[in-house]
Design a protein around this motif. Structure first.
Motif, PDB file in Angstrom:
ATOM      1  N   ARG A  66       0.874  -1.184   0.000  1.00 50.58           N
ATOM      2  CA  ARG A  66       0.000   0.000   0.000  1.00 50.58           C
ATOM      3  C   ARG A  66       0.904   1.224   0.000  1.00 50.58           C
ATOM      4  N   VAL A  67       0.639   2.154  -0.877  1.00 47.78           N
ATOM      5  CA  VAL A  67       1.474   3.351  -1.011  1.00 47.78           C
ATOM      6  C   VAL A  67       0.671   4.575  -0.578  1.00 47.78           C
ATOM      7  N   ARG A  68       1.309   5.410   0.299  1.00 48.55           N
ATOM      8  CA  ARG A  68       0.695   6.682   0.709  1.00 48.55           C
ATOM      9  C   ARG A  68       1.701   7.794   0.408  1.00 48.55           C
ATOM     10  N   THR A  69       1.247   8.824  -0.277  1.00 47.98           N
ATOM     11  CA  THR A  69       2.117   9.916  -0.732  1.00 47.98           C
ATOM     12  C   THR A  69       1.937  11.143   0.162  1.00 47.98           C
ATOM     13  N   VAL A  70       3.061  11.796   0.490  1.00 45.44           N
ATOM     14  CA  VAL A  70       3.031  12.999   1.330  1.00 45.44           C
ATOM     15  C   VAL A  70       2.679  14.209   0.449  1.00 45.44           C
ATOM     16  N   VAL A  71       1.640  14.982   0.903  1.00 48.25           N
ATOM     17  CA  VAL A  71       1.205  16.162   0.145  1.00 48.25           C
ATOM     18  C   VAL A  71       1.083  17.367   1.081  1.00 48.25           C
ATOM     19  N   ASP A  73      -0.780  20.374   3.153  1.00 49.20           N
ATOM     20  CA  ASP A  73      -1.997  20.291   3.974  1.00 49.20           C
ATOM     21  C   ASP A  73      -3.247  20.631   3.173  1.00 49.20           C
ATOM     22  N   ASP A  74      -3.145  21.694   2.333  1.00 53.53           N
ATOM     23  CA  ASP A  74      -4.338  22.137   1.608  1.00 53.53           C
ATOM     24  C   ASP A  74      -4.624  21.309   0.357  1.00 53.53           C
ATOM     25  N   GLU A  75      -3.749  20.340   0.046  1.00 51.66           N
ATOM     26  CA  GLU A  75      -3.947  19.494  -1.139  1.00 51.66           C
ATOM     27  C   GLU A  75      -4.430  18.101  -0.772  1.00 51.66           C
ATOM     28  N   LEU A  76      -4.600  17.829   0.511  1.00 53.04           N
ATOM     29  CA  LEU A  76      -5.027  16.503   0.957  1.00 53.04           C
ATOM     30  C   LEU A  76      -6.473  16.243   0.527  1.00 53.04           C
ATOM     31  N   GLU A  77      -6.677  15.264  -0.318  1.00 55.35           N
ATOM     32  CA  GLU A  77      -8.022  14.932  -0.813  1.00 55.35           C
ATOM     33  C   GLU A  77      -8.394  13.490  -0.514  1.00 55.35           C
ATOM     34  N   ASN A  78      -7.438  12.583  -0.678  1.00 55.03           N
ATOM     35  CA  ASN A  78      -7.710  11.152  -0.496  1.00 55.03           C
ATOM     36  C   ASN A  78      -6.952  10.658   0.743  1.00 55.03           C
ATOM     37  N   TYR A  79      -7.683  10.463   1.819  1.00 50.28           N
ATOM     38  CA  TYR A  79      -7.046  10.061   3.079  1.00 50.28           C
ATOM     39  C   TYR A  79      -6.451   8.654   2.997  1.00 50.28           C
ATOM     40  N   GLN A  80      -6.937   7.846   2.090  1.00 48.76           N
ATOM     41  CA  GLN A  80      -6.461   6.464   1.995  1.00 48.76           C
ATOM     42  C   GLN A  80      -5.117   6.374   1.249  1.00 48.76           C
ATOM     43  N   THR A  84      -0.552  14.204   5.197  1.00 50.60           N
ATOM     44  CA  THR A  84       0.189  15.465   5.322  1.00 50.60           C
ATOM     45  C   THR A  84       1.581  15.194   5.901  1.00 50.60           C
ATOM     46  N   VAL A  85       2.403  16.237   5.871  1.00 53.81           N
ATOM     47  CA  VAL A  85       3.763  16.111   6.418  1.00 53.81           C
ATOM     48  C   VAL A  85       3.691  15.744   7.902  1.00 53.81           C
ATOM     49  N   GLU A  86       2.755  16.367   8.638  1.00 51.99           N
ATOM     50  CA  GLU A  86       2.619  16.105  10.078  1.00 51.99           C
ATOM     51  C   GLU A  86       2.229  14.655  10.320  1.00 51.99           C
ATOM     52  N   GLN A  87       1.276  14.150   9.533  1.00 53.27           N
ATOM     53  CA  GLN A  87       0.839  12.749   9.687  1.00 53.27           C
ATOM     54  C   GLN A  87       1.953  11.773   9.329  1.00 53.27           C
ATOM     55  N   ALA A  88       2.814  12.163   8.394  1.00 51.37           N
ATOM     56  CA  ALA A  88       3.880  11.258   7.934  1.00 51.37           C
ATOM     57  C   ALA A  88       5.006  11.108   8.944  1.00 51.37           C
ATOM     58  N   LYS A  89       5.086  12.036   9.920  1.00 51.22           N
ATOM     59  CA  LYS A  89       6.191  11.982  10.887  1.00 51.22           C
ATOM     60  C   LYS A  89       6.170  10.718  11.739  1.00 51.22           C
ATOM     61  N   PRO A  95       9.977  13.603   6.807  1.00 49.15           N
ATOM     62  CA  PRO A  95       9.115  13.577   5.613  1.00 49.15           C
ATOM     63  C   PRO A  95       9.087  14.909   4.872  1.00 49.15           C
ATOM     64  N   LYS A  96       9.031  14.825   3.525  1.00 49.02           N
ATOM     65  CA  LYS A  96       8.896  16.000   2.669  1.00 49.02           C
ATOM     66  C   LYS A  96       7.769  15.725   1.667  1.00 49.02           C
ATOM     67  N   VAL A  97       7.232  16.812   1.111  1.00 46.08           N
ATOM     68  CA  VAL A  97       6.162  16.657   0.113  1.00 46.08           C
ATOM     69  C   VAL A  97       6.699  15.856  -1.077  1.00 46.08           C
ATOM     70  N   GLY A  98       5.968  14.820  -1.442  1.00 50.95           N
ATOM     71  CA  GLY A  98       6.382  13.962  -2.554  1.00 50.95           C
ATOM     72  C   GLY A  98       6.934  12.635  -2.095  1.00 50.95           C
ATOM     73  N   ASP A  99       7.345  12.534  -0.794  1.00 52.57           N
ATOM     74  CA  ASP A  99       7.830  11.251  -0.264  1.00 52.57           C
ATOM     75  C   ASP A  99       6.691  10.248  -0.214  1.00 52.57           C
ATOM     76  N   GLN A 100       7.055   8.977  -0.240  1.00 54.56           N
ATOM     77  CA  GLN A 100       6.052   7.915  -0.184  1.00 54.56           C
ATOM     78  C   GLN A 100       6.339   6.973   0.980  1.00 54.56           C
ATOM     79  N   PHE A 101       5.250   6.551   1.635  1.00 55.30           N
ATOM     80  CA  PHE A 101       5.369   5.544   2.685  1.00 55.30           C
ATOM     81  C   PHE A 101       4.773   4.259   2.143  1.00 55.30           C
ATOM     82  N   ILE A 102       5.605   3.233   2.049  1.00 58.18           N
ATOM     83  CA  ILE A 102       5.173   1.963   1.450  1.00 58.18           C
ATOM     84  C   ILE A 102       5.156   0.895   2.530  1.00 58.18           C
TER      85      ILE A 102
END
Length: 542
Positions: A66-71, A73-80, A84-89, A95-102
């Protein structure tokens, strides 16, 4: 089905078997399987998730992630699939915008519907890969001859198996009333290969002139080697054809080489084309000579070429007329296609009658306008004078060569001609003004009063009107409509104004009106001057 160790290897075996059968890259089949498994997993875990599947190319093990991409805050549309950067910590160190958590997720058990969907995805991908392979294979073969086997006939169109694909021989691309049965072998020319939504479409033809040219290339080694070149081909498929050839080796006769020993080479082509009669003609750079050759077997007495109109008049003896025209105009039609000229055929009697009529009309012109007797008027016409302008402004010496004409008579003739022309010009000018022609047009250099009348009658009454005309509107020309050349009559065509003259007059008018900057026209003149200087220098060096 569940992806277990028992059937992991079976995935790869299936992929290889399908790839071998369809002759495509096994990797494409595996990619299709990965996509189908990912789709099945989304139906299990949720369509919003970004789930990807990777199949190990050696072991066949399928890994679900499952892949989740860091975006932002104001661009977050699909929670699945995003966070956000804060959630990715909580998952990533910095974490930076564009990073992925796999993260890896458990494999899914594929139900009956999911398995069916996966199968459809795989089949679709395989079909697309197969179509791409077919297109890539056949696109470079357009313009060549191919052998195939008839599979079936649909509404007069023949579907041909050409090895790794199917081609279509349409009804109007078959020769005459050709009919085929399943299993018949057929040879045809690949006319076009198109990439379409339903797959690559390969169109064959047996009526194309290029088919005959390619057949000769196969039968005549000199053509294949480039010693002999096919310059033009014209066909009436299944009936008759003409082919023009030229040899670049003086010791080789192009016609004889194409005919072959006892006609063996040409006969092989004739047999392939269902008995189509073929005239092999020597090509010549001189168009009238080439046309005489093209009209074989008819004999030609005289040829008159009008290069500007791309039209030609051919005079033949009375007994050769039907042969020159051919059955239903076939011979002259093929000659016209071969030479790319419009051909008018007339007999010697018709040509003589036409010339006699022109002689009488010119004689009457001189009798009526110059007050001459018939004999004297005929003398003028016989010496090549065709109109009053020629008599009025020709050098005096050209009139003195006529029997019985001395200097006084010549001066009198010219004076009469000039008086008549001046009277005609005055009358035409009055008519032009009555039609509404304005001074701007009347004073334009290069237009005679008679020309101005013709222009005014056509609605061209000012210099602005004249400047908007196209050159062909003034001088006339030819256009092709539905494959046939159609004549466009020009306003000034009766006055023998050429296309170049019309173009120069129109451009001059546009310059006078300020529509065109004269500087824009100068480079062309400079280029011509430079070319002339270079030519003179080369001649001097030679």
């Amino acid at each position: 089905m569940a992806i277990t160790s028992a059937n992991q290897l079976e995935l790869l075996q299936t992929a290889e078997a399908v790839a071998r059968e369809k002759m495509i890259d096994p990797g494409l089949v595996v990619e299709a399987m990965e996509e189908s498994l990912a789709r099945a997993a989304k139906s299990r875990y949720g369509a919003e998730m970004d789930i990807r599947v990777s199949i190990d190319r050696k072991t066949g093990k399928a890994t679900f992630t499952r892949v989740r991409t860091v975006v932002e805050d104001d661009e977050l549309e699909n929670y699945q699939a995003e966070m956000t950067v804060e959630q990715a910590k909580q998952y990533l160190d910095d974490p930076k915008v564009g990073d992925q958590f796999i993260e890896e997720i458990p494999p899914v058990d594929m139900g009956r519907i999911a398995a069916q969907s996966a199968k459809q995805v795989i089949l679709q991908k395989v079909r697309e890969a197969e179509r791409d392979r077919q297109y890539e294979e056949f696109k470079d073969r357009a313009g060549t001859i191919i052998n195939g086997v008839v599979k079936r006939e649909e509404y007069g169109n023949v579907i041909v198996d050409v090895g790794r694909g199917e081609a279509i021989l349409r009804r109007n691309d078959k020769i005459g009333r050709e009919s085929y049965r399943n299993g018949d072998r057929v040879r045809a020319y690949i006319k076009d290969v198109r990439r379409e939504a339903r797959g690559p479409q390969i169109f064959l033809s047996r009526t194309a002139p290029e088919f005959m040219a390619e057949l000769f290339k196969m039968e005549v080694p000199e053509i294949y080697d480039g010693i002999i070149e096919i310059k033009a081909v014209a066909r009436d498929p299944g009936s008759r054809a003409k082919i023009a050839v030229i040899s670049y080796d003086g010791s080789i006769d192009p016609v004889g080489a194409c005919v072959g020993m006892r006609g063996s080479r040409v006969q092989a082509v004739v047999n392939e084309l269902q008995g189509e009669k073929i005239d092999i003609i020597p090509w010549n750079e001189d168009q009238p000579t080439f046309l005489v050759n093209a009209l074989q077997p008819a004999e030609v007495s005289k040829v008159v070429l009008d290069e500007e109109a791309e039209r030609i008049e051919v005079v033949v003896p009375e007994d050769q007329l039907s042969l020159a025209i051919g059955r239903r105009g076939q011979n002259v039609r093929l000659a016209s296609q071969l030479t790319n000229l419009d051909i008018d055929i007339m007999t010697e009697a018709e040509d003589s009658e036409r010339r006699q009529k022109e002689f009488e009309e010119r004689t009457k012109l001189f009798m009526d306008n110059l007050d001459l007797d018939e004999f004297f008027a005929q003398l003028l016409v016989s010496e090549g004078f065709t109109n009053l302008e020629e008599v009025a402004y020709v050098e005096l010496d050209e009139l003195l060569v006529i029997d019985g004409v001395d200097e006084d008579t010549a001066n009198e003739l010219q004076a009469r001609a000039r008086d008549v022309l001046e009277a005609q010009a005055r009358e035409a000018m009055e008519k032009a003004r009555a039609l509404g022609a304005e001074d701007s047009l009347i004073e334009f250099e290069g237009l005679t009063p008679q020309m101005i009348v013709a222009l005014a009658q056509d609605g061209v009454k000012t210099l602005e009107d004249f400047a908007t005309c196209a050159d062909w509107e003034l001088a006339g020309g030819w256009t092709t409509v539905d494959g046939e050349r159609v004549k466009d009559d020009g306003i000034l065509e009766p006055f023998d104004v050429s296309l170049d003259e019309a173009q120069n007059m129109v451009m001059t008018a546009r310059v006078m009106l300020g529509w065109v900057d004269p500087a824009d026209l100068e480079p062309e003149a400079d280029d011509e001057a430079e070319a002339e200087v270079e030519g003179e220098e080369q001649e001097a060096e030679a």
